[in-house]
Design an enzyme around this catalytic site. Structure first.
Site, PDB file in Angstrom:
ATOM      1  N   ASN A 158      23.734  45.114  42.558  1.00 54.51           N
ATOM      2  CA  ASN A 158      23.446  45.978  43.713  1.00 54.51           C
ATOM      3  C   ASN A 158      23.632  47.473  43.435  1.00 54.51           C
ATOM      4  O   ASN A 158      23.099  48.300  44.153  1.00 54.51           O
ATOM      5  CB  ASN A 158      24.232  45.536  44.961  1.00 54.51           C
ATOM      6  CG  ASN A 158      25.725  45.601  44.763  1.00 54.51           C
ATOM      7  OD1 ASN A 158      26.203  45.786  43.639  1.00 54.51           O
ATOM      8  ND2 ASN A 158      26.481  45.448  45.825  1.00 54.51           N
ATOM      9  N   THR A 184      21.192  41.105  34.934  1.00 57.52           N
ATOM     10  CA  THR A 184      19.783  40.972  34.545  1.00 57.52           C
ATOM     11  C   THR A 184      18.905  41.746  35.531  1.00 57.52           C
ATOM     12  O   THR A 184      18.110  42.599  35.131  1.00 57.52           O
ATOM     13  CB  THR A 184      19.393  39.490  34.443  1.00 57.52           C
ATOM     14  OG1 THR A 184      20.169  38.943  33.379  1.00 57.52           O
ATOM     15  CG2 THR A 184      17.920  39.318  34.127  1.00 57.52           C
ATOM     16  N   ASP A 219      30.563  34.325  28.481  1.00 57.57           N
ATOM     17  CA  ASP A 219      31.935  33.975  28.071  1.00 57.57           C
ATOM     18  C   ASP A 219      32.263  34.565  26.710  1.00 57.57           C
ATOM     19  O   ASP A 219      33.391  34.966  26.448  1.00 57.57           O
ATOM     20  CB  ASP A 219      32.097  32.446  27.981  1.00 57.57           C
ATOM     21  CG  ASP A 219      32.353  31.841  29.354  1.00 57.57           C
ATOM     22  OD1 ASP A 219      32.493  32.616  30.321  1.00 57.57           O
ATOM     23  OD2 ASP A 219      32.399  30.598  29.442  1.00 57.57           O
ATOM     24  N   GLY A 234      31.432  42.101  40.763  1.00 56.05           N
ATOM     25  CA  GLY A 234      30.474  41.032  41.008  1.00 56.05           C
ATOM     26  C   GLY A 234      31.061  39.984  41.921  1.00 56.05           C
ATOM     27  O   GLY A 234      31.963  40.269  42.709  1.00 56.05           O
ATOM     28  N   ASP A 236      32.287  35.656  42.382  1.00 55.69           N
ATOM     29  CA  ASP A 236      33.474  34.913  41.952  1.00 55.69           C
ATOM     30  C   ASP A 236      33.499  34.566  40.460  1.00 55.69           C
ATOM     31  O   ASP A 236      34.458  33.969  39.976  1.00 55.69           O
ATOM     32  CB  ASP A 236      33.751  33.684  42.830  1.00 55.69           C
ATOM     33  CG  ASP A 236      32.521  32.854  43.064  1.00 55.69           C
ATOM     34  OD1 ASP A 236      31.558  33.042  42.293  1.00 55.69           O
ATOM     35  OD2 ASP A 236      32.525  32.028  44.006  1.00 55.69           O
ATOM     36  N   THR A 237      32.450  34.974  39.719  1.00 62.09           N
ATOM     37  CA  THR A 237      32.510  34.868  38.250  1.00 62.09           C
ATOM     38  C   THR A 237      33.758  35.609  37.768  1.00 62.09           C
ATOM     39  O   THR A 237      34.362  35.240  36.759  1.00 62.09           O
ATOM     40  CB  THR A 237      31.298  35.591  37.590  1.00 62.09           C
ATOM     41  OG1 THR A 237      30.152  35.292  38.342  1.00 62.09           O
ATOM     42  CG2 THR A 237      31.109  35.230  36.148  1.00 62.09           C
ATOM     43  N   GLU A 253      36.386  43.923  40.895  1.00 61.93           N
ATOM     44  CA  GLU A 253      36.022  44.062  42.300  1.00 61.93           C
ATOM     45  C   GLU A 253      35.061  42.928  42.605  1.00 61.93           C
ATOM     46  O   GLU A 253      33.959  42.875  42.070  1.00 61.93           O
ATOM     47  CB  GLU A 253      35.355  45.414  42.558  1.00 61.93           C
ATOM     48  CG  GLU A 253      35.035  45.627  44.028  1.00 61.93           C
ATOM     49  CD  GLU A 253      33.778  46.436  44.241  1.00 61.93           C
ATOM     50  OE1 GLU A 253      33.425  47.257  43.389  1.00 61.93           O
ATOM     51  OE2 GLU A 253      33.131  46.214  45.274  1.00 61.93           O
ATOM     52  N   ARG A 286      25.945  44.621  49.986  1.00 64.13           N
ATOM     53  CA  ARG A 286      27.030  45.492  49.496  1.00 64.13           C
ATOM     54  C   ARG A 286      28.333  44.742  49.696  1.00 64.13           C
ATOM     55  O   ARG A 286      28.514  44.085  50.726  1.00 64.13           O
ATOM     56  CB  ARG A 286      27.067  46.796  50.298  1.00 64.13           C
ATOM     57  CG  ARG A 286      25.858  47.680  50.117  1.00 64.13           C
ATOM     58  CD  ARG A 286      25.789  48.752  51.188  1.00 64.13           C
ATOM     59  NE  ARG A 286      27.015  49.517  51.259  1.00 64.13           N
ATOM     60  CZ  ARG A 286      27.731  49.653  52.384  1.00 64.13           C
ATOM     61  NH1 ARG A 286      27.357  49.068  53.502  1.00 64.13           N
ATOM     62  NH2 ARG A 286      28.838  50.371  52.369  1.00 64.13           N
ATOM     63  N   CYS A 287      29.210  44.842  48.700  1.00 63.16           N
ATOM     64  CA  CYS A 287      30.473  44.122  48.854  1.00 63.16           C
ATOM     65  C   CYS A 287      31.268  44.665  50.026  1.00 63.16           C
ATOM     66  O   CYS A 287      32.072  43.960  50.623  1.00 63.16           O
ATOM     67  CB  CYS A 287      31.275  44.168  47.563  1.00 63.16           C
ATOM     68  SG  CYS A 287      31.527  45.825  47.003  1.00 63.16           S
ATOM     69  N   THR A 288      31.002  45.931  50.407  1.00 60.77           N
ATOM     70  CA  THR A 288      31.724  46.547  51.516  1.00 60.77           C
ATOM     71  C   THR A 288      30.954  46.461  52.831  1.00 60.77           C
ATOM     72  O   THR A 288      31.310  47.134  53.794  1.00 60.77           O
ATOM     73  CB  THR A 288      31.978  48.037  51.207  1.00 60.77           C
ATOM     74  OG1 THR A 288      30.755  48.596  50.752  1.00 60.77           O
ATOM     75  CG2 THR A 288      33.048  48.241  50.163  1.00 60.77           C
ATOM     76  N   GLU A 380      30.273  34.797  52.595  1.00 59.33           N
ATOM     77  CA  GLU A 380      29.642  36.106  52.450  1.00 59.33           C
ATOM     78  C   GLU A 380      28.143  35.909  52.255  1.00 59.33           C
ATOM     79  O   GLU A 380      27.734  35.440  51.189  1.00 59.33           O
ATOM     80  CB  GLU A 380      30.262  36.721  51.189  1.00 59.33           C
ATOM     81  CG  GLU A 380      29.898  38.114  50.921  1.00 59.33           C
ATOM     82  CD  GLU A 380      30.503  38.621  49.605  1.00 59.33           C
ATOM     83  OE1 GLU A 380      30.908  37.819  48.739  1.00 59.33           O
ATOM     84  OE2 GLU A 380      30.546  39.841  49.452  1.00 59.33           O
TER      85      GLU A 380
HETATM   86  O1  G3H Z   1      28.950  46.470  46.421  1.00 57.55           O
HETATM   87  C1  G3H Z   1      30.008  46.988  46.143  1.00 57.55           C
HETATM   88  C2  G3H Z   1      30.162  48.441  46.112  1.00 57.55           C
HETATM   89  O2  G3H Z   1      31.337  48.816  45.449  1.00 57.55           O
HETATM   90  C3  G3H Z   1      30.099  49.040  47.502  1.00 57.55           C
HETATM   91  O3  G3H Z   1      29.914  50.388  47.403  1.00 57.55           O
HETATM   92  O4  G3H Z   1      30.528  51.003  49.740  1.00 57.55           O
HETATM   93  O5  G3H Z   1      29.318  52.596  48.266  1.00 57.55           O
HETATM   94  O6  G3H Z   1      28.172  50.584  49.160  1.00 57.55           O
HETATM   95  P1  G3H Z   1      29.451  51.188  48.709  1.00 57.55           P
END
Ligand code: G3H
Length: 478
Positions: A158, A184, A219, A234, A236-237, A253, A286-288, A380
């Site tokens: 992302n 990738t 790995d 990324g 849960d890898t 993260e 986005r993870c956030t 998620e």
């Molecule tokens: O996807 C994970 C990112 O660290 C989120 O960053 O809050 O700037 O979108 P962001």
């Protein structure tokens, strides 16, 4: 059938001896857009050897020179924002404007890291012995921060440019070398970014970028004895990597299920704007992203109506047209999101919009009256689908947030700062935002997850400090 790109090793662009490539599928067209080299384990071995040798020389390069090169790379990166952004649009369907922003933000991050690095790393400590009981002043301890060695950087799809440089720049200013393994989807954008560092004139072998299948070299890279630090972003890898990696510093993260707690006194227009931006920008990938709304029952109808009005205005379509909602990264991702939606449907969630999907494109969807027995209350989606759970007390919201395996960020909306502070203290997450949606930036802020959301803290300053170790020299007087 897609342009083929080489990998980067010892300051040169090379084809893999495997003779094989990995296809990058454009999420929008679902056709092959690019191809990258399928590097082999032998190639990884060579890269590690070269990275190790280059690091020894780089560690002796004056700090101001390292900073100078980083500033140069940052400027080149910004000059090349248009072609790199074009790759982001094609590889990961990032809306056109956001793609440019990612590159500019990355240039700024690199410059800031160079500046911060010269300050942090330019300072050491000096201790005298007689402050500790039983000692005379016969020992003088000089400590400084020295590099770890080879840093393995693994960014996610992302932010293939920004979350790559957020690892590269701190590693380099601190005197480490880099082996980058881009995702990738996003690999070609990352290779373009590496090219900017190449043009800046970093020494050969200091920055290397290998591409290929995770099953072949994943790995092998993370368990490689030549690696002295892993910085991974990324899914849960990361948990699997942390179990297999050696005794080296890890920065991880991983996922998140960022909760948005809305109290009765909140400014609902502000909340709605933040929910739409936080939940649906880059289609929720986005993870956030806001991943669950926990709203007090008394204001829930009003809030849902306001959010729906804004969702109706989101533009759905191709990233080239700068649409708000674009195709999610892959078919398997779209299928996973659909699975969560269908589970919620079966268990009686209220659909605020009609569920619609074409290929990898999923229309934005707010699910109201979600209950804890639904998968989407906990999992998620990484897509434009947002659950709303109605609560009757702030404690209920905190309880839901803390019952999650994740603990990245969270947010609380209220006009009462005392309540906000108490809720922030009670939420078991790395960061709590008061009256705004979760976000990583500005990029010098500390950024960390707890529980399954990660290890260590990022942000420019913390990343520099994480990528060094302390070395002491003690002068002993007779
Ligand atoms: O996807 C994970 C990112 O660290 C989120 O960053 O809050 O700037 O979108 P962001």
């Amino acid at each position: 059938d897609g342009d083929e790109f080489k990998y980067y090793f010892e300051g040169e662009w090379k084809k893999s001896a495997s003779g094989k490539s990995v296809s990058i599928i454009n999420p929008t067209t679902r056709k092959t857009q690019y191809k990258v080299q399928a590097c082999t384990q032998e190639e990884v071995n060579k890269v590690m050897e070269i990275a190790k040798a280059a690091q020894k020389l780089w560690a002796k390069t004056p700090l101001w020179k390292r900073a100078e090169l980083l500033h140069k790379a940052a400027a080149i990166l910004k000059e090349h924002k248009a072609p790199i952004a074009e790759c982001l649009v094609k590889e990961i369907a990032k809306p056109a404007k956001d793609a440019v922003t990612e590159v500019v933000r990355s240039g700024d991050l690199v410059s800031y890291t160079a500046e911060e690095g010269v300050r942090i790393l330019g300072q050491g400590t000096y201790l005298v012995s007689d402050s500790f009981p039983g000692n005379e002043r016969t020992k003088y301890c000089l400590s400084s921060k020295i590099p770890l060695g080879v840093v393995l950087a693994i960014p996610p799809f992302n932010y293939p440019v920004n979350l790559a440089v957020s690892k590269l720049a701190p590693a380099l200013i601190a005197g480490n070398s880099i082996v980058l393994k881009p995702p990738t989807q996003g690999a070609v954008s990352a290779l373009h970014m590496v090219h900017c560092f190449h043009l800046a004139g970093f020494p050969k072998g200091l920055i290397n970028c290998v591409t290929g299948k995770g099953s072949e070299i994943g790995d092998f890279l993370t368990m490689h004895p030549g690696v002295n630090c892993i910085s991974f972003t990324g899914g849960d890898t990361g948990i699997a990597i942390s179990k297999k990696a050696g005794m080296i510093p890890l920065q991880m993260e991983l996922g998140g299920k960022d909760a948005c707690i809305v109290l009765e006194d909140a400014d609902l227009d502000l909340v709605a704007a933040n929910i739409v931006k936080g939940g649906f920008s880059y289609s929720g990938q986005r993870c956030t992203a806001v991943k669950v709304v926990l709203v007090m029952e008394s204001v829930a109808d009003d809030l849902v109506a306001k959010v729906n009005a804004k969702v109706a205005k989101l533009k759905v379509g191709p990233p080239e047209d700068d649409c708000d909602i674009t195709a999610v990264v892959s078919e398997s991702s779209a299928n996973f999101i659909e699975g969560l939606v269908m589970d919620a449907k079966q268990k009686g969630a209220t659909f605020c919009q009609e569920y619609k999907r074409e290929g990898n494109l999923i229309w934005p969807l707010l699910l109201d009256h979600v209950r804890p027995d639904m998968r989407i209350a906990w999992e998620e989606p990484f897509g434009p689908v947002l659950p709303v759970i109605r609560i009757t007390s702030a404690e209920e919201g905190i309880h839901h947030c803390n019952a999650s395996n994740f603990g990245l960020q969270g947010c609380v909306f209220t006009k009462d700062i005392n309540k906000a502070m108490l809720i922030s203290d009670a939420m078991e997450t790395g960061t709590v935002q008061i009256n705004s949606a979760p976000a990583r930036g500005p990029d010098h802020f500390p950024f960390q997850g707890i529980k399954d959301s990660g290890i260590g803290s990022q942000g420019i300053t913390n990343s520099i400090n994480m990528m060094v170790k302390v070395k002491s020299t003690v002068i002993n007087l007779p």
